[in-house]
Structures are given as structure tokens and as C-alpha cells.
Enzyme design. Structure first.
Site, PDB file in Angstrom:
ATOM      1  CB  CYS A 107      98.548 -65.962   6.882  1.00  0.00           C
ATOM      2  SG  CYS A 107     100.070 -65.331   5.817  1.00  0.00           S
TER       3      CYS A 107
ATOM      4  CG  ASP B 289      58.759 -59.926  29.666  1.00  0.00           C
ATOM      5  OD1 ASP B 289      57.671 -60.478  29.482  1.00  0.00           O
ATOM      6  OD2 ASP B 289      59.149 -59.638  30.689  1.00  0.00           O
TER       7      ASP B 289
ATOM      8  CB  CYS C 256      97.722 -61.761   3.549  1.00  0.00           C
ATOM      9  SG  CYS C 256      98.297 -63.338   3.218  1.00  0.00           S
TER      10      CYS C 256
END
Length: 772
Positions: free
Chosen positions: A39, A467, A36
Site C-alpha cells: 500500500c 571540540d 501493508c
């Protein structure tokens, strides 16, 4: 100005030990045991507390990207992870063009340590087996507990027999993780689940073993006491729902990783190399730079190289998303992993292993997936304190309801519901799963998003500075017109220009030399060639009777430009170069560039995304406006006569005007401008310069990939916010309902599992991006 702190390090030159150019070390670790958000937050927090260590831990990919400096060692870092209660193993740098490690493995690392994360990082088949067996045992438990007419003497014992393997075996990963975390004085989602399931099971077990579950025992007043209520079905259903949710979640995450896995399998496994006068089939790892190899029709190009002999068409759709094969012949570059459509090619290897374009693409995608978006920080901070707070709330809920009702049997299921409904799984998966799928889909489309922080930048940009040459146009120029000062012939002007340009590979130079060849002219020899960056070229033309230094390029290279040549720039559209000697321009050559067929639509798509397009070019204003009109860019947004070194200043000027600028260039001449822009997009090169300078690398040369990249990035960010919004709303609304006793524990288990699946499924919608 865009900062490149994260991904500049990832693209720095690395040794085999992970050392960067800045004498830092960078490694990827496989982290096992995380279930989870709390953790991953705890591991990250522990690592970042080490002196000289910077770590990012990703729950969805189960990886940690760690940067550290001496005296800290990789052993210290791995030991810290294991002391925190998780497993860690080093992921070797990808060593081959097929994305494999030095030992030939798939490159995921073999996680070790105290955790095995649902038995070696929760393979889908293991979760499937646990979930299906748990479901098969849980269904009869629910029937025994809830169906009418089930009040027979053996009922409690049957529930106990069926529930015990569910709680002790199927739910074992939850209990094991909770125990290890408790040993480290920590708590995670597994702690909540383990306590909730265990409480329901143990309370019911005591009731069965004591005989209280059957009722009929005489009380103090001599009357039979009612039977103790059992919660076996609660323990079994919660376990089954959560395992089902984990199984579906693991399947979805595997699908999300499929794009990267496909990318990593594109490379050839072996190659027919030309050695000792013949062909030898060898493993790709043994191919060296400079060696020549054969690519037959239908075969993959083994590695990056240049065609030495043969002609064919190469299909790069798996890497770039470009459906049209590209014709190649001697002198053309080819990329490893592309497919030879027809014809036999002999290719000289220019890069192998980790230096190939394919390996660089894989690194970029993995780095982005391992990273963490800014919006994730709030979720991490919440998750870090969420579980301990929930434990306290559950205990207070148990005591409060017990005191209020005087019934422990009333308080227990409510407390269990609080524990189960509050699990922050959805919160932890909200960002990484969307990032996993979004960057994977980008790889399929030839869009490489360098890091999660880039998503925020795409949301803000409102100006696209594009460009012209090779981006809006094809970059394939042709000579259209020659005008002289009346003192030399057109043929003499073309011969002089072609002689000088024969020393250059610039698109204009190729157009001039090609025009001379078409007219059957043979340019004289030259010496002392000098390229004048952004301006032109100069060389000494060696004639049969004399030598003359000839200059080809912009007007400012000459002391004198006749009025007849200067005025032509205002009337003849195209790129105009002057030819002359002795400080005087003698002729003007006009070359034109073909506008890409998709450019106009791409400019329109950018407008729909809220971006104002500006055309940037070193060409004259007349030529630039001609191209701008063709693609729908207003003339007041044309910036012409700009040298490569001045593009940076143009970006800076637009930023000072309050614009948030996305710069689109080829990544070679535009490196400084790409770095200065708020969002840099390098098109169609895959070169080191492009990858170092830009935030997003576009493997296609088509301008249409620019709105695709920005649209995908924004959609990924929207998905992350949707996921976080749902996760926060779910926990915010569900916990008060659970505390109030308005939810059943089994409903809570199903809702918690469903919330995680919903988040992952929402992320998977990104796989359909761009498909109509």
C-alpha cells in the site's frame, strides 16, 4: 561529506502554507487505508510520478512527507492519493509550544476519502472489539468442526450461523479494502486475505445450501456420496488470527509513539502574563514574543525565554534526559516545557509557537519517523510486486493440485494457505516500527536523530573529533595565573584585560572579569570595542588622564612577544591569553577549564564502540594535552591552536586520510565542521545553527550523550536488519511449504499474524535502551 538534502528542507524557514526558503512547498499528509508495505509503496510511487513532486510514505506512522513545486498544488496531490484508492488529509503545522495545530487538535489530521483504515486509522478499541467478538464466535466453530462426536444434522447450519458474522462483519475491513483496490486495478495484503477467507466461506456455504455437506445423496451407482468437507473453521480462524495480530500490532505501535506524544504534551496550556500592571492568565497561544510571564514553583516554563527576575532550579529531564536540575537566575535562558523546581521566576518570552525549542524537537522527531532508511528501499521494491506474484502462485497451486489429485477439496485449502501465509505485513513493518521506537527513545534521552539515513552513517564512523571547550570541559573558566614582562604590575595587567573583556560574553572574558571583581578591582570604561573572531578582542580603554588601545588574545595579534611570556606557554597548563598595547604583549593570563566528570567514561564508551577520539581546540598544545590526559585521549590525537574557521579543514584532512569522521561540537562556532563531517553531532544548544548543521542534536551538554546517540542509532539499525531478515526468511521459507501442501490454512493465518507481532515486539525492545 554528509548530504543534508532531506532534513535541510525540513528545517528551512516555512510560511503557513509550507513554503521553504527555496520556494518549494513541503506538507505532511495523513494517509488512511494503508494496511501493508505494498500500500505505502503504491502511494509513494504514484506521488513520485507527478512532475515536481518528491514523496516519502511511512506505513507505521501512516503519514506522507511531500515536497512539491508549482504548478502542482496540494489539491492535486491529495486527489492523486484518493485516485490510488486511499484517503488523504493535510496535517497542519504545529502552531503552539504544546505541539497543537491551529485548530487546537492534536495534529494528526482527520483522514478522509474512500478508506477509513480499519474504521478511522484502526483505533485500538475498534480492533479489540472486532477481534474479541470474532474469537468468541470462532471457538465454537472450531469445536463443531473438529471435536469428536459432533456428527449431528444441524452441525453444518450451526457452523454457517456462527461463521457468517465473522466473515461478513469482523473481516469487513479486509473485504472493503480489497474491493476498493480492485476498482483501481491494484492488489494488496487485504486482497490476499479477502480472497482466501471468501473462498473458504463460499465453498462451504454452497456445500451447506446444496445439502452436500450432510452427505447421503445417491450417486450414479445408487450409493450414498460422502459429505462435502466444510472450511468454515478455516475462514473464521484466519479472520480471528489476523484481527488479533492487527490489534496487538496497533497496541505496540501506540506504545512506540508514546515518547513523541509525551514530548508534545510537555508544553504549558496557559500562562500568567504580566499585563497592565498585573497578572493575567491567558491561553499559551496568545503569548507574544517580548512579553514577561510568571513561573511559580512546580509550574512548567510556558515558552523559551530569558529570566528577568528571580532564582530557581529548572528540571529539564523530560526533554534532555539530564537528571540534575539546572540553576538559573537573571540573564539565564530557559526552555519551554521545563519545570520550575522552586522559587518564583519572571521570564521574558524570546520564542513562541512553532519557533520554540520544544516545537523544533517535535518536528525533528516526526520528520525522522516519517522518513525512510536506505535499507527499506529493497523491502519496498519487493513488496510492490509481491502481492500480484502471490496471486499468480496461488492460482497455479490450485490448478496444479486439482489436476494432480483430481480433488478440488484438496487443492482449495492449499491455495488458501498460499494466499494467507504470503502476506508481506512483517516486511512492511520491519523498518518503520523500529524507526518509530528508536527515535522516540532518543527523544526521551535528549537525542534527536534527524533522519533515518543518519542510522547508516553511525554504522560507518570510526573517528570522533571532539571540540574541547564546553564539550569535554564545562566551559566555565577561572583565572589561575598572571605573568607580566616586568614592566607592569599584575593588577595593571588584570585591569586592562578586564576592561576589554567587559565587552565580551566569551567564557574566557567572563573568567577575567570575575577575577577582577573578586580582587575588588573596578575596570575603567572602554569604547570602540571589537571582537576578533577566534583570536581575541580589542578596545580603547578610557583612563583618567589618557586613552590607550588595548589588545587581548592570541600571540599573533602582537608584533612583539617577550621571550618570558612566550616560554610560559610550554610550562603552565591552561588557556593562555596575552594583554598588551602598541603592538607589544605586556602580560600573559592563564585560565583553566574544568573537565566534566563524565568525559573520561564517555571517551572509554566511544572506544568500545570502535571510535578513536581526537581532541580539537583553539587552545595551546600544553593546555590541550593536559585535558587529553585527564580523559584518556592519546597526545598524538590532540589538535591544538585551531581557529573556528579552520575546523572544517581539520575534518577534511582526516577524511582524506581515510577516516569516517563524527564531529562533536556546540553547533555555533562549529557549523561548517559539523556539515562537512560524515556525522555531525551538536551538543546542548538546540539552536537553529545546531539543528541546521548537525545530523544529530544532543539536548544535553554532557559528552556521555555522544556514545548514547551513536549506540542507540546503531542498535536501531541492527533492529531494522533483524526485522527485515526475519520477514524475508519467513516469506521465503513459508511460501514453498504452503505450495507443497505442508501447512494448514489456520496455522498459516496464525503464523502470518504472529510474524507481524514479532517484528513490532522486537522493535519495542529499543524502549529499554540505556536502562540498566
Amino acid at each position: 561529506m554528509t548530504t543534508h538534502t532531506d532534513h535541510d528542507l525540513t528545517t528551512a524557514a516555512r510560511g503557513t502554507d509550507g513554503t521553504t526558503a527555496e520556494n518549494l512547498h513541503e506538507v505532511d499528509l495523513a494517509i488512511s487505508g494503508m494496511t501493508c508495505a505494498s500500500c505505502s509503496a503504491r502511494v509513494e510511487k504514484k506521488l513520485n510520478r507527478l512532475d515536481g513532486c518528491e514523496a516519502t510514505v511511512n506505513l507505521a506512522t501512516e503519514k506522507a512527507k511531500v515536497r512539491f513545486s508549482a504548478p502542482l498544488t496540494i489539491e492535486d496531490i491529495m486527489a492523486t492519493v484518493e485516485k490510488t484508492g486511499y484517503g488523504a488529509s493535510l496535517i497542519e503545522p504545529r502552531g503552539g509550544p504544546d505541539g497543537r495545530t491551529h485548530d487546537g487538535s492534536a495534529g494528526n489530521g482527520d483522514a478522509h476519502g474512500e478508506h477509513d483504515h480499519m474504521e478511522d486509522i484502526a483505533p485500538v478499541d475498534v480492533l479489540k472489539r472486532r477481534a474479541l467478538i470474532a474469537a468468541a464466535l470462532t471457538v465454537p466453530v472450531v469445536i463443531l468442526a473438529m471435536a469428536p462426536g459432533m456428527d449431528f444434522a444441524a452441525n453444518p447450519w450451526l457452523q454457517l450461523a456462527l461463521t457468517t458474522p465473522v466473515v461478513l462483519w469482523a473481516a469487513w475491513p479486509f473485504h472493503r479494502a480489497a474491493a476498493i483496490n480492485a476498482r483501481h486495478l491494484a492488489s494488496t495484503m487485504d486482497t490476499l486475505v479477502s480472497i482466501g477467507v471468501s473462498a473458504a466461506y463460499l465453498y462451504s456455504l454452497v456445500g451447506v445450501l446444496s445439502g452436500a455437506a450432510s452427505g447421503g445423496m445417491a450417486g450414479m451407482d445408487g450409493e450414498a456420496e460422502p459429505a462435502t468437507h466444510l472450511y468454515f473453521e478455516t475462514a473464521a480462524v484466519i479472520t480471528t488470527f489476523l484481527l488479533m495480530g492487527r490489534w496487538m500490532e496497533a497496541r505496540a505501535k501506540k506504545r512506540g509513539k508514546s515518547a513523541l506524544e509525551t514530548l508534545l504534551t510537555l508544553g504549558a496550556k496557559d500562562v500568567a502574563v504580566l499585563r497592565d500592571g498585573g497578572e493575567q492568565r491567558i491561553p499559551i497561544e496568545q503569548l507574544a514574543v517580548g512579553e514577561e510571564f510568571v513561573v511559580r514553583p512546580g509550574e512548567k516554563v510556558a515558552t523559551d525565554g530569558v529570566v528577568v527576575d528571580g532564582a530557581s532550579a529548572v528540571d529539564a529531564s523530560m526533554m534532555t534526559g539530564e537528571p540534575v536540575p539546572l540553576d538559573v537566575g537573571p540573564g539565564d535562558d530557559v526552555t519551554g516545557g521545563t519545570v520550575n523546581a522552586h522559587g518564583r521566576l519572571i521570564v521574558r518570552a524570546t520564542a513562541v509557537g512553532a519557533e520554540t525549542t520544544l516545537a523544533a524537537m517535535a518536528r525533528l522527531v516526526e520528520d525522522a519517523q516519517t522518513g525512510k532508511a536506505p535499507v527499506q528501499r529493497l523491502a519496498d521494491r519487493v513488496s510492490a510486486v509481491f502481492v500480484p506474484v502471490v496471486l499468480v502462485v496461488a492460482v497455479l497451486t490450485l490448478i496444479g493440485w486439482w489436476v494432480a489429485t483430481g480433488e478440488f477439496t484438496t487443492a482449495l485449502p492449499i491455495a488458501i494457505t498460499v494466499l494467507i501465509i504470503a502476506c508481506p505485513c512483517a516486511l512492511g513493518l520491519a523498518t518503520p516500527t523500529a524507526l518509530l521506537v528508536g527515535t522516540g527513545r532518543g527523544a526521551e534521552l535528549g537525542v534527536l536523530i534527524k533522519g533515518p539515513q543518519i542510522l547508516e552513517d553511525t554504522r560507518r564512523v570510526n573517528t570522533a573529533l571532539i571540540d574541547k571547550t564546553g564539550t569535554v570541559t564545562t566551559g566555565e573558566m577561572t583565572l589561575q595565573h598572571i605573568e607580566t614582562d616586568g614592566e607592569i604590575t599584575e593588577e595593571a595587567a588584570l585591569l586592562a584585560a578586564a576592561a576589554v573583556e567587559s565587552g565580551s560574553e566569551h567564557p574566557i572574558a567572563r573568567a577575567v572579569t570575575a577575577a577582577a571583581a573578586e580582587r575588588g578591582l573596578q575596570p575603567p570604561a572602554i569604547r570602540d570595542f571589537a571582537a576578533l573572531a577566534g583570536s581575541g578582542a580589542r578596545a580603547v580603554v578610557v583612563g583618567s588622564r589618557s586613552e590607550q588601545e588595548v589588545t587581548v588574545g592570541r600571540a599573533d595579534l602582537f608584533e612583539t612577544v617577550p621571550e618570558s611570556l612566550a616560554s610560559g606557554e610550554m610550562t603552565i597548563p591552561g588557556t593562555r591569553i596575552l594583554v598588551g598595547w602598541d603592538g607589544r604583549a605586556r602580560a600573559a593570563l592563564t585560565v583553566t577549564d574544568t573537565v566534566r566528570g563524565t568525559s573520561a567514561a564517555a571517551i572509554g564508551d566511544l572506544a568500545e564502540l570502535g571510535l578513536s577520539a581526537y581532541l580539537l581546540t583553539g587552545d595551546n598544545l600544553t593546555a590541550a594535552r593536559s585535558v587529553a590526559r585527564a580523559v584518556g585521549i592519546p597526545e598524538d590525537r590532540v589538535i591544538a591552536d585551531v581557529r573556528p574557521e579552520d575546523k572544517y579543514a581539520v575534518v577534511e584532512r582526516l577524511q582524506r586520510e581515510g577516516k569516517v569522521v563524527a564531529m562533536v561540537g556546540d553547533g555555533v562556532n562549529d557549523a561548517a565542521a559539523l556539515a562537512q563531517a560524515d556525522l555531525g553531532l551538536a551538543m546542548g544548544s538546540g539552536t537553529d545553527v545546531a539543528m541546521n548543521s548537525a545530523d544529530i542534536v544532543l539536548m544535553r551538554t554532557d559528552l556521555a550523550s555522544v556514545p548514547t546517540a551513536i549506540g542507540l542509532s546503531r542498535q536501531t539499525l541492527r533492529t531494522i536488519k533483524q526485522n527485515l531478515g526475519w520477514a524475508f526468511a519467513y516469506n521465503t521459507a513459508a511460501i514453498p511449504l504452503a505450495v507443497a501442501g505442508l501447512l494448514n490454512p489456520m496455522i498459516a493465518g496464525g503464523a502470518m499474524a504472529l510474524s507481524s507481532v514479532l517484528v513490532v515486539t522486537n522493535s519495542l525492545r529499543l524502549r529499554r535502551f540505556g536502562r540498566h
